[in-house]
Design an enzyme around this catalytic site. Structure first.
Site, PDB file in Angstrom:
ATOM      1  N   SER A 182       0.839  -1.197   0.000  1.00 44.48           N
ATOM      2  CA  SER A 182       0.000   0.000   0.000  1.00 44.48           C
ATOM      3  C   SER A 182       0.879   1.253   0.000  1.00 44.48           C
ATOM      4  O   SER A 182       1.627   1.468  -0.948  1.00 44.48           O
ATOM      5  CB  SER A 182      -0.962  -0.044   1.194  1.00 44.48           C
ATOM      6  OG  SER A 182      -1.962   0.945   1.081  1.00 44.48           O
ATOM      7  N   ASP A 346      -9.315  -5.092  -4.949  1.00 44.44           N
ATOM      8  CA  ASP A 346      -8.831  -3.929  -4.207  1.00 44.44           C
ATOM      9  C   ASP A 346      -9.775  -2.739  -4.420  1.00 44.44           C
ATOM     10  O   ASP A 346     -10.047  -2.348  -5.561  1.00 44.44           O
ATOM     11  CB  ASP A 346      -7.419  -3.577  -4.689  1.00 44.44           C
ATOM     12  CG  ASP A 346      -6.667  -2.678  -3.726  1.00 44.44           C
ATOM     13  OD1 ASP A 346      -7.311  -1.846  -3.070  1.00 44.44           O
ATOM     14  OD2 ASP A 346      -5.431  -2.821  -3.649  1.00 44.44           O
ATOM     15  N   HIS A 379      -8.137  -5.012  -0.507  1.00 40.61           N
ATOM     16  CA  HIS A 379      -6.831  -4.371  -0.344  1.00 40.61           C
ATOM     17  C   HIS A 379      -6.006  -5.066   0.738  1.00 40.61           C
ATOM     18  O   HIS A 379      -4.796  -5.271   0.571  1.00 40.61           O
ATOM     19  CB  HIS A 379      -7.061  -2.903   0.019  1.00 40.61           C
ATOM     20  CG  HIS A 379      -5.836  -2.064   0.065  1.00 40.61           C
ATOM     21  ND1 HIS A 379      -5.048  -1.806  -1.040  1.00 40.61           N
ATOM     22  CD2 HIS A 379      -5.255  -1.384   1.104  1.00 40.61           C
ATOM     23  CE1 HIS A 379      -4.040  -1.019  -0.697  1.00 40.61           C
ATOM     24  NE2 HIS A 379      -4.129  -0.751   0.591  1.00 40.61           N
TER      25      HIS A 379
END
Length: 398
Positions: A182, A346, A379
């Site tokens: 991320s 995601d 995610h």
């Protein structure tokens, strides 16, 4: 002084902007984390502002070899810390978010590699005793008061520059790999773009090469509850009541967006939070998923700082690989073989954006491998399901 926590096993590495002043010897990692602090007398941001007396925490697993060429840098996600693996309590359970892949005999083998991770500037967890960071909650040495919103705007590139100084203080001039999830993926991209001669392998996880309009809006939504909390007071709350309610709502959004509707539906259905309180009869009653998100946010808010969240939001919004005006140029600068791990579910980084990033990196012949991570967390599968990529990671690092 910057906001920091000192521990009984703390080792401080101090540098000026020119180089190393002092450092302690490095020891092989046995699973117990020795939290350490890296300090700089001053640091100049990409915006040209000076931050005096900067400090960030770091930890390492494994041993740096004599050639100093076996280092792997782990860069953490938005709400993360430097605790990628291991445990602080010798008798406790591991707390690192990537314990599944870091350790003796694991893909990131601590018998072979020196794994190092650091807390970023403006780390969200500014009140965590195991985090050392410099940001709005830190004391401005020029005023003796918390920086608040006078703290300079910082970027992902600034995070990288602090990490570069940390590594150079240990004599590490190149990285066997840089890997992060991320926001950590953004730092990894920036490392490989800014310093292609220092990065041998690039492993961005659940992240793309630019903060696209979807991400810009998502981040803005995370910041909004804090700004709407009257206690925020334009960031001047350190002498009074902090904007806890706004911070909780912000962290609830972060948790929700980082997950996926499959996880929510499979875990909670439409259960009530309290079997005795029917939401159809009580306007204050909650559903189970609401209570879970509220409880998680409340726990995280105890260690977090609202202004730090706002500064992290801006750092992520400003991101474009290469920190320039062209995404194509920034990604073309990457020469390192690249392994990109991502989720088709995601809801933070659009999968199309991840695939486009891969295309731009390999446009000039750079080797890129794309691999998906399966799961129902969206995610977050880049953190909780990372072990799926174990064999791929092992082979790629060889």
């Amino acid at each position: 002084m910057p906001l920091k926590q000192r521990h009984s096993l703390l080792t401080v590495v101090t540098v000026t902007s020119l180089g190393l002043l002092a450092a302690s010897p490095l020891l092989a990692w046995d699973g117990v984390v020795e939290k350490q602090t890296f300090e700089m007398q001053d640091f100049t941001t990409q915006g040209g502002e000076t931050i005096p007396e900067l400090a960030v925490g770091w930890e390492a697993y494994g041993e740096l070899n004599d050639a100093r060429d076996n280092a792997i840098l782990i860069t953490h996600f938005f709400s993360g810390t430097s605790n990628a693996a291991g445990r602080y309590d010798p008798d406790g359970e591991p707390t690192g978010y990537w314990d599944a892949i870091i350790g003796p005999g694991k893909p990131l083998d601590t018998d072979e590699y020196y794994i190092i991770a650091s807390d970023t500037l403006v780390n969200l967890n500014a009140h965590d005793p195991n985090v050392t960071t410099t940001g709005p909650a830190s004391i401005n040495p020029d005023t003796g008061e918390p920086w608040g919103m006078d703290f300079p705007v910082v970027t992902i590139r600034d995070f990288v520059e602090v990490q570069r100084a940390l590594l150079e203080s240990q004599g590490v001039e190149s990285l066997h790999a840089v890997m992060g999830a991320s926001m950590g993926a953004l730092q990894a991209f920036e490392w490989a773009s800014a310093y292609p001669d220092k990065v041998d392998r690039l492993i961005p996880v659940i992240g793309g090469g630019v903060a696209d309009p979807w991400l810009l809006a998502t981040l803005s939504a995370w910041a909004a509850p804090i700004r709407l909390d009257a206690n925020w007071n334009e960031g001047n709350y350190y002498d009074g009541e902090p904007p806890t309610d706004g911070l909780k709502e912000a962290l609830k959004l972060v948790t929700l967006n980082a997950n996926h509707w499959q996880w929510a539906n499979e875990t909670f259905n439409r259960d009530w939070a309290d079997d005795e309180r029917d939401p159809a009869q009580d306007i204050n009653a909650r559903y189970a998923i609401e209570k879970t998100l509220d409880d998680v946010a409340a726990a995280r808010a105890e260690l977090s700082d609202a202004n730090h969240l706002l500064y992290l939001v801006r750092a992520n919004q400003l991101f474009m690989a290469g920190h320039g005006d062209s995404l194509e140029e920034g990604l073309a600068a990457i020469d390192a073989p690249t392994l990109m791990l991502y989720s088709e579910n995601d809801l933070v980084f659009a999968p199309e954006g991840v695939r486009r990033t891969a295309e731009l990196i390999e446009a000039d012949g750079t080797e890129v491998t794309l691999e998906t991570l399966e799961g129902n967390r969206g995610h977050l599968d880049g953190v909780v399901a990372i072990d799926q990529a174990s064999e791929t990671l092992r082979a790629f690092l060889k």
